[in-house]
Design a protein around this motif. Structure first.
Motif, PDB file in Angstrom:
ATOM      1  N   GLN A  48      64.450  33.730  51.495  1.00 46.10           N
ATOM      2  CA  GLN A  48      62.868  32.741  50.991  1.00 46.10           C
ATOM      3  C   GLN A  48      61.931  33.828  50.763  1.00 46.10           C
ATOM      4  O   GLN A  48      61.108  33.709  49.899  1.00 46.10           O
ATOM      5  CB  GLN A  48      63.058  31.903  52.153  1.00 46.10           C
ATOM      6  N   ARG A  49      61.738  34.807  51.805  1.00 47.44           N
ATOM      7  CA  ARG A  49      60.618  35.721  51.520  1.00 47.44           C
ATOM      8  C   ARG A  49      60.951  36.435  50.192  1.00 47.44           C
ATOM      9  O   ARG A  49      59.794  36.653  49.484  1.00 47.44           O
ATOM     10  CB  ARG A  49      60.662  36.593  52.860  1.00 47.44           C
ATOM     11  N   LYS A  50      62.047  36.978  49.963  1.00 45.90           N
ATOM     12  CA  LYS A  50      62.214  37.656  48.694  1.00 45.90           C
ATOM     13  C   LYS A  50      61.947  36.690  47.234  1.00 45.90           C
ATOM     14  O   LYS A  50      61.210  37.167  46.537  1.00 45.90           O
ATOM     15  CB  LYS A  50      63.783  37.788  48.604  1.00 45.90           C
ATOM     16  N   GLY A  62      55.261  27.784  57.757  1.00 42.76           N
ATOM     17  CA  GLY A  62      54.090  28.391  58.089  1.00 42.76           C
ATOM     18  C   GLY A  62      53.925  28.956  59.550  1.00 42.76           C
ATOM     19  O   GLY A  62      53.288  29.707  59.723  1.00 42.76           O
ATOM     20  N   THR A  63      55.273  28.711  60.275  1.00 49.68           N
ATOM     21  CA  THR A  63      55.103  29.388  61.563  1.00 49.68           C
ATOM     22  C   THR A  63      56.080  30.851  61.218  1.00 49.68           C
ATOM     23  O   THR A  63      55.805  31.610  62.180  1.00 49.68           O
ATOM     24  CB  THR A  63      55.835  28.580  62.380  1.00 49.68           C
ATOM     25  N   VAL A  64      57.050  30.858  60.702  1.00 58.25           N
ATOM     26  CA  VAL A  64      58.220  31.794  60.736  1.00 58.25           C
ATOM     27  C   VAL A  64      58.103  32.708  59.340  1.00 58.25           C
ATOM     28  O   VAL A  64      58.132  34.064  59.272  1.00 58.25           O
ATOM     29  CB  VAL A  64      59.755  31.348  61.022  1.00 58.25           C
ATOM     30  N   VAL A  65      58.453  31.874  58.316  1.00 53.84           N
ATOM     31  CA  VAL A  65      58.769  32.384  56.828  1.00 53.84           C
ATOM     32  C   VAL A  65      57.700  33.190  56.393  1.00 53.84           C
ATOM     33  O   VAL A  65      57.812  34.485  56.194  1.00 53.84           O
ATOM     34  CB  VAL A  65      59.456  31.497  56.227  1.00 53.84           C
ATOM     35  N   LEU A  66      56.459  32.488  56.512  1.00 56.22           N
ATOM     36  CA  LEU A  66      55.271  32.974  55.738  1.00 56.22           C
ATOM     37  C   LEU A  66      53.920  32.852  56.852  1.00 56.22           C
ATOM     38  O   LEU A  66      53.249  32.116  56.418  1.00 56.22           O
ATOM     39  CB  LEU A  66      54.962  32.496  54.224  1.00 56.22           C
ATOM     40  N   PRO A  67      54.119  33.865  57.709  1.00 61.72           N
ATOM     41  CA  PRO A  67      52.924  33.214  58.830  1.00 61.72           C
ATOM     42  C   PRO A  67      51.611  33.652  58.186  1.00 61.72           C
ATOM     43  O   PRO A  67      50.544  33.056  58.561  1.00 61.72           O
ATOM     44  CB  PRO A  67      53.367  34.256  60.044  1.00 61.72           C
TER      45      PRO A  67
END
Ligand code: DC
Length: 230
Positions: free
Chosen positions: A122-124, A140-145
Motif C-alpha cells: 500500500q505504501r508503494k 491514518g494510524t499505521v500505513v501513512l501516519p
C-alpha cells in the motif's frame, strides 16, 4: 520515502458501511489524486488464497502469497464500482466483493506478517502516486501516519445497515436485513479488536459523522478542509 514525515495524502478510515469508499473515490477525483482502496488489497489476497485452495488456517502459505502479490488498482468509470482490481493480470473487481470473500477476509487480515506485507504494498502504491487518497481501517494510524490530512468517517449502526441493504438491492443481490446486521456487527467486532492494525481513529484525524449527511455533503466537507489546510 519516510512515511512518518508529512506526505501529500488524505487518509480516510472508518467502519464497514460508513460510505467511505464512495466518498474516497469522489474526493480523489475532485483533488486529482490517486484513489487507493486498502480493503481491496486484503480482499484480492483472500481471493487468491481461496483460488489456490490454501487452507485459511495455513498461516505460512498465506504469508508467502502476501509477499508476492501481483496486484494493480486503477480508477473505475463503471457505474457502482469505485475501483478496478487487477490480480495476476485479470480483473477481479466483482469477485472480491462476493460474500465468501467478505466472510473469509478476517482470517487473512489478522495475520501480522500479512499486514506488514500489505502495508508495504500500500505504501508503494502511495509513493508512486502524485497525491493519494487512501481508504481503510489503519491508513491514518499505521500505513501513512504522516498523511497531511486524516479523516475518520462513521455513521450510526442502523444507518450503515440501511445503506448496505439499499446497495445490495441496487446490485440485484437482495440480502435479508438481519443478515446484513449480523455481518456488520461481526465485522465491527473483528475490525476493532484486531491485535495489529485495528480500526481506530488517529489522534490527529477529523471525525465526520455521516449519519445525516449525503455523499456529496461529506465529499464537499473533506475537500473544503483539505483545501483550507493547503
Ligand atoms: O473496506 P472493505 O470492507 O472492503 O475491507 C475488507 C476487509 O479488509 C475488512 O473486513 C477489513 C479488512 N481491512 C483491513 O484489515 N485493513 C484495512 N486497511 C482495510 C481493510
Amino acid at each position: 520515502m519516510n512515511f512518518f514525515k508529512k506526505i501529500n495524502a488524505v487518509a480516510i478510515d472508518g467502519p464497514a458501511g460508513s460510505g467511505k469508499s464512495t466518498v474516497s473515490r469522489l474526493v480523489a477525483e475532485r483533488l486529482g489524486y490517486t484513489y487507493i482502496d486498502t480493503g481491496a488489497t486484503y480482499r484480492a489476497l483472500t481471493l487468491k488464497v481461496m483460488r489456490k485452495n490454501v487452507d485459511l488456517s495455513d498461516r505460512k502459505a498465506i504469508i508467502e502469497l502476501s509477499g508476492d502479490l501481483d496486484l494493480v488498482l486503477t480508477p473505475s468509470e463503471k457505474e457502482g464500482r469505485t475501483i478496478n482490481v487487477i490480480l495476476d493480470g485479470v480483473d477481479v473487481s466483482e469477485e472480491i466483493r462476493r460474500m465468501e470473500v467478505t466472510v473469509n477476509v478476517k482470517h487473512v487480515c489478522k495475520i501480522p506478517e500479512v499486514r506488514k506485507n500489505m502495508v508495504d504494498l500500500q505504501r508503494k502504491m502511495a509513493s508512486e502516486a502524485n497525491g493519494a487518497v487512501m481508504e481503510g481501517r489503519d491508513t491514518g494510524t499505521v500505513v501513512l501516519p504522516g498523511a497531511k490530512y486524516k479523516f475518520y468517517v462513521d455513521a450510526a449502526f442502523d444507518e450503515r445497515v440501511e445503506r448496505r441493504f439499499a446497495e445490495m438491492r441496487a446490485k440485484g443481490v437482495p440480502v435479508p436485513k438481519s443478515e446484513i446486521e449480523d455481518d456488520l456487527k461481526q465485522r465491527d467486532h473483528t475490525d476493532k479488536t484486531r491485535e495489529v492494525g485495528p480500526l481506530k481513529k488517529a489522534d490527529d484525524a477529523v471525525l465526520i459523522d455521516t449519519t445525516d449527511l449525503t455523499i456529496d455533503q461529506v465529499v464537499a466537507k473533506i475537500v473544503e478542509l483539505v483545501s483550507r489546510k493547503g
